[in-house]
Design a protein around this motif. Structure first.
Motif, PDB file in Angstrom:
ATOM      1  N   VAL A 197       0.849  -1.200   0.000  1.00 37.57           N
ATOM      2  CA  VAL A 197       0.000   0.000   0.000  1.00 37.57           C
ATOM      3  C   VAL A 197       0.884   1.248   0.000  1.00 37.57           C
ATOM      4  CG1 VAL A 197      -1.984  -1.065   1.184  1.00 37.57           C
ATOM      5  CG2 VAL A 197      -0.109  -0.055   2.539  1.00 37.57           C
ATOM      6  N   GLY A 198       0.257   2.401  -0.096  1.00 42.80           N
ATOM      7  CA  GLY A 198       0.949   3.674   0.040  1.00 42.80           C
ATOM      8  C   GLY A 198       0.414   4.401   1.258  1.00 42.80           C
ATOM      9  N   ALA A 199       0.921   5.620   1.492  1.00 38.84           N
ATOM     10  CA  ALA A 199       0.373   6.428   2.584  1.00 38.84           C
ATOM     11  C   ALA A 199       0.653   7.892   2.327  1.00 38.84           C
ATOM     12  CB  ALA A 199       0.984   6.023   3.930  1.00 38.84           C
ATOM     13  N   VAL A 200      -0.203   8.721   2.872  1.00 39.52           N
ATOM     14  CA  VAL A 200       0.072  10.152   2.883  1.00 39.52           C
ATOM     15  C   VAL A 200       0.323  10.557   4.330  1.00 39.52           C
ATOM     16  CG1 VAL A 200      -2.421  10.665   2.954  1.00 39.52           C
ATOM     17  CG2 VAL A 200      -0.799  12.453   2.246  1.00 39.52           C
ATOM     18  N   VAL A 201       1.394  11.325   4.544  1.00 39.55           N
ATOM     19  CA  VAL A 201       1.756  11.776   5.887  1.00 39.55           C
ATOM     20  C   VAL A 201       1.845  13.303   5.880  1.00 39.55           C
ATOM     21  CG1 VAL A 201       3.705  11.920   7.517  1.00 39.55           C
ATOM     22  CG2 VAL A 201       2.874   9.684   6.751  1.00 39.55           C
ATOM     23  N   ASP A 202       1.211  13.912   6.863  1.00 44.56           N
ATOM     24  CA  ASP A 202       1.240  15.364   7.037  1.00 44.56           C
ATOM     25  C   ASP A 202       2.449  15.705   7.907  1.00 44.56           C
ATOM     26  OD1 ASP A 202       0.942  17.980   7.860  1.00 44.56           O
ATOM     27  OD2 ASP A 202      -1.195  17.795   8.328  1.00 44.56           O
ATOM     28  N   VAL A 203       3.484  16.282   7.285  1.00 45.79           N
ATOM     29  CA  VAL A 203       4.728  16.529   8.026  1.00 45.79           C
ATOM     30  C   VAL A 203       4.528  17.528   9.164  1.00 45.79           C
ATOM     31  CG1 VAL A 203       6.181  15.905   6.063  1.00 45.79           C
ATOM     32  CG2 VAL A 203       5.549  18.309   6.412  1.00 45.79           C
ATOM     33  N   ASP A 204       3.490  18.343   9.075  1.00 47.63           N
ATOM     34  CA  ASP A 204       3.236  19.291  10.164  1.00 47.63           C
ATOM     35  C   ASP A 204       2.615  18.617  11.392  1.00 47.63           C
ATOM     36  OD1 ASP A 204       4.265  21.685   9.033  1.00 47.63           O
ATOM     37  OD2 ASP A 204       2.566  21.709   7.654  1.00 47.63           O
ATOM     38  N   ARG A 205       2.238  17.365  11.225  1.00 53.10           N
ATOM     39  CA  ARG A 205       1.699  16.638  12.377  1.00 53.10           C
ATOM     40  C   ARG A 205       2.747  15.765  13.052  1.00 53.10           C
ATOM     41  NH1 ARG A 205      -4.504  14.910  11.326  1.00 53.10           N
ATOM     42  NH2 ARG A 205      -4.253  14.574  13.568  1.00 53.10           N
ATOM     43  N   LEU A 206       3.963  15.727  12.508  1.00 57.84           N
ATOM     44  CA  LEU A 206       4.997  14.882  13.128  1.00 57.84           C
ATOM     45  C   LEU A 206       5.263  15.346  14.559  1.00 57.84           C
ATOM     46  CD1 LEU A 206       7.529  14.610  10.157  1.00 57.84           C
ATOM     47  CD2 LEU A 206       5.967  12.837  10.999  1.00 57.84           C
ATOM     48  N   GLN A 246      -3.153   4.762   1.928  1.00 53.59           N
ATOM     49  CA  GLN A 246      -3.920   4.969   0.698  1.00 53.59           C
ATOM     50  C   GLN A 246      -3.503   3.934  -0.348  1.00 53.59           C
ATOM     51  OE1 GLN A 246      -2.938   9.046  -0.311  1.00 53.59           O
ATOM     52  NE2 GLN A 246      -0.928   8.526  -1.130  1.00 53.59           N
ATOM     53  N   PRO A 247      -4.285   3.794  -1.407  1.00 50.62           N
ATOM     54  CA  PRO A 247      -3.890   2.843  -2.449  1.00 50.62           C
ATOM     55  C   PRO A 247      -2.589   3.286  -3.109  1.00 50.62           C
ATOM     56  CG  PRO A 247      -6.159   3.628  -2.776  1.00 50.62           C
ATOM     57  CD  PRO A 247      -5.536   4.502  -1.753  1.00 50.62           C
ATOM     58  N   GLY A 248      -1.985   2.401  -3.866  1.00 47.28           N
ATOM     59  CA  GLY A 248      -0.748   2.731  -4.566  1.00 47.28           C
ATOM     60  C   GLY A 248       0.452   2.266  -3.786  1.00 47.28           C
ATOM     61  N   LYS A 249       1.579   2.959  -4.022  1.00 51.31           N
ATOM     62  CA  LYS A 249       2.729   2.599  -3.202  1.00 51.31           C
ATOM     63  C   LYS A 249       3.569   3.819  -2.859  1.00 51.31           C
ATOM     64  CE  LYS A 249       5.761   1.061  -6.975  1.00 51.31           C
ATOM     65  NZ  LYS A 249       6.613  -0.048  -7.435  1.00 51.31           N
ATOM     66  N   GLY A 250       4.365   3.677  -1.822  1.00 51.46           N
ATOM     67  CA  GLY A 250       5.267   4.736  -1.432  1.00 51.46           C
ATOM     68  C   GLY A 250       4.627   5.746  -0.511  1.00 51.46           C
ATOM     69  N   LEU A 251       5.466   6.635  -0.043  1.00 51.61           N
ATOM     70  CA  LEU A 251       5.071   7.615   0.962  1.00 51.61           C
ATOM     71  C   LEU A 251       4.927   8.963   0.303  1.00 51.61           C
ATOM     72  CD1 LEU A 251       4.724   8.218   3.976  1.00 51.61           C
ATOM     73  CD2 LEU A 251       7.209   8.456   4.133  1.00 51.61           C
ATOM     74  N   GLN A 252       3.751   9.561   0.483  1.00 52.31           N
ATOM     75  CA  GLN A 252       3.507  10.898  -0.043  1.00 52.31           C
ATOM     76  C   GLN A 252       3.502  11.870   1.132  1.00 52.31           C
ATOM     77  OE1 GLN A 252      -0.267  11.100  -2.074  1.00 52.31           O
ATOM     78  NE2 GLN A 252      -0.146  13.338  -2.227  1.00 52.31           N
ATOM     79  N   LEU A 253       4.261  12.955   1.007  1.00 51.97           N
ATOM     80  CA  LEU A 253       4.379  13.909   2.112  1.00 51.97           C
ATOM     81  C   LEU A 253       3.662  15.201   1.757  1.00 51.97           C
ATOM     82  CD1 LEU A 253       8.196  13.427   2.835  1.00 51.97           C
ATOM     83  CD2 LEU A 253       6.268  12.384   4.057  1.00 51.97           C
ATOM     84  N   VAL A 254       2.885  15.714   2.698  1.00 52.61           N
ATOM     85  CA  VAL A 254       2.200  16.993   2.478  1.00 52.61           C
ATOM     86  C   VAL A 254       2.363  17.889   3.709  1.00 52.61           C
ATOM     87  CG1 VAL A 254       0.445  16.017   0.925  1.00 52.61           C
ATOM     88  CG2 VAL A 254      -0.009  16.109   3.396  1.00 52.61           C
ATOM     89  N   ARG A 255       2.216  19.213   3.496  1.00 49.54           N
ATOM     90  CA  ARG A 255       2.109  20.141   4.611  1.00 49.54           C
ATOM     91  C   ARG A 255       0.653  20.154   5.054  1.00 49.54           C
ATOM     92  NH1 ARG A 255       6.928  23.163   5.449  1.00 49.54           N
ATOM     93  NH2 ARG A 255       5.770  23.557   7.359  1.00 49.54           N
TER      94      ARG A 255
END
Lengths: 323, 323
Positions: free
Chosen positions: B229-238, B296-305
């Motif tokens: 799978v993939g994922a989206v991570v909000d870097v402002d929530r780290l 999320q579907p797909g692969k790899g890590l997607q980073l967002v603010r």
């Protein structure tokens, strides 16, 4: 080292050895998961080989892989345990696939031979060294310990002694010999045979057991100390190989046989009334077993010639910190 | 090194950690013997620390001992396993009692805290490195794997991130600071806390779990790849510590939090319908748990603010071969 190089290397460790049915999860997660069979004790050991200390820096990678597992199998053998699972930690200076591939083959082939799964692997950068941890199985109460030798027990040893020490001498001289004796001695150094079947066959025969990794004199001394007894050993009865006699200076080779490390034979004690079982064990597992002495009261190892003249060793070897 | 010096050193390893009742035979024979409790799976892992690679050459011996065990406890934690037994292989250049004594204390104290027995020890001469192998217990079917994250699961992380990387920077600058923030960051580097209770508490809550040893981005990537799978991570929530914010350049510290290794926090995924259980786990084990993204579907890590602007990392760290 880039990610792709790492992945290239890591795949050599993903499926090493035998695929046991009790392995629920192998290499690739944070831990492996295995199901221990009910009613068995776990025998757990670990041994590290450091390049230049425990094997020559120019030793073939395939034999380094073999030996890294064999020294641990030898510890399991000395307990009478049946090998089950192992983990491997490899530290190496560079990701050299030409070294890793034969290393993994040497270790994996030996694991498969003993139906052992390598369930965990760790790869680090640093000076070359290998740590294997092995887990074996033994029914409660049937493990062979060092501490249960009794006065009157016979002292026996498997195979022949001093071969690996001679093999090291030949290797250091870069003896590229066509003589099969020389090759055999170097093979004894590089690819020791762990006496796994013998250890298991001795479960109900031996009272105490240790593997000969640092030299018979030093290792038997550990066994005697743990059992609170002494022993007399006839140095003229030490089992020497033909190759050992030829390259080790004839019968004076007994000094090397007593102090040379890396033979990975088993030294064990058997009560007189069970000595009859020893021949059956020897022929069942196909290993020569030689009676070399007797457990006696007191402490320490007393050495005699066959005419009962006492002899002394100045160098009995010492454990771990070898040169 | 003479025999007596060796014996002096070896005694530091004879009784390390907690004395478990299931240990039938500890350090001192060819193998240890333990009785695994019925109905439990064994979780087995191993990790090596090499001086100058995994810890600074001038790191305090006591914290090297602590960390050598902690990194393995962290692997058990990531499986939801309960620590039981460990073996230790120590390779060191010289038999230095002033180093060994605090090293053994650091490792032994942490083992005792987790009621873990150190059942085997091996001591070799060579460049300083430590390999620990740890065995834990987990009921069949309840271990946390990397491979079971599903689309829609929340991604969470324990504690705070990037502290150890800052601690290393401060240590290298030889920051002898009276600032308690700086000391705390260096403590996070040298004496990481393995999230053992948290891992066990997540057994029936998390779908997948990994420990953050090489940086969140790299380790979460492993989890996602294993789960397909993939994922989206909000870097402002780290989750960033106050000390991290102060020494790491304020909110831009998120880059260090994503890529810095050695935090030994747990990163895990939880289905939305089980998210209510997370607060209870957090307060039961006393560890902050922060939701940072979504599978999320797909692969790899997607980073967002936090405003959903995508961001990229050039350095996502890599496993094992670190500088």
């Amino acid at each position: 080292m880039s990610r792709s190089e790492f992945d290239l290397i890591a795949r050599y460790f993903s499926e090493l050895g035998f695929r046991r049915e009790d392995v629920a999860l192998g290499v690739g997660d944070d831990s492996a998961l295995v199901d221990p069979p009910p009613g068995q004790r776990l025998a757990i050991c670990t041994d590290t080989l450091v390049s230049g200390i425990h094997f020559p820096e120019d030793a073939p990678a395939e034999s380094v892989g073999h030996k890294a597992l064999a020294v641990n199998l030898s510890d399991l053998a000395a307990m009478g345990a049946e090998p089950a699972w192992a983990t491997l930690s490899l530290t190496l200076p560079e990701p050299d696939e030409d070294w890793i591939a034969p290393f993994a083959r040497g270790l994996g082939d030996l694991a498969r031979y003993h139906r052992m799964s390598v369930v965990g692997g760790d790869l680090s950068r640093g000076p070359l060294s290998i740590t294997v941890q092995a887990i074996g199985l033994v029914p409660p109460g049937r493990a062979l310990r060092r501490s249960r030798a009794s006065v009157g027990d016979a002292v026996l040893v498997s195979g022949t002694l001093g071969d690996a020490a001679l093999g090291l001498r030949l290797w250091r001289r870069r003896a590229v010999s066509v003589a099969s004796d020389a090759s055999w001695l170097m093979e004894r150094l590089h690819r020791p045979t762990a006496r796994v079947s013998l250890g298991m066959a001795l479960r109900d025969v031996a009272t105490a057991c240790i593997d000969v990794s640092d030299g018979l004199a030093a290792d038997l001394d550990h066994l005697l100390a743990a059992s609170g007894v002494g022993a007399v050993v006839d140095v003229d009865r030490l089992p020497l190989s033909d190759a050992g006699l030829r390259f080790g200076g004839g019968r004076s080779h007994w000094r090397t046989a007593l102090t040379g490390g890396d033979d990975y034979e088993l030294c064990f004690t058997v009560p007189r009334q069970r000595l009859h079982a020893v021949d059956a064990v020897a022929s069942r597992v196909g290993v020569q077993l030689t009676r070399i002495g007797t457990v006696q009261p007191g402490k320490g190892l007393q050495l005699v010639r066959s005419d009962r003249t006492p002899v002394r060793l100045t160098d009995t070897g010492y454990r771990h910190f070898r040169n």
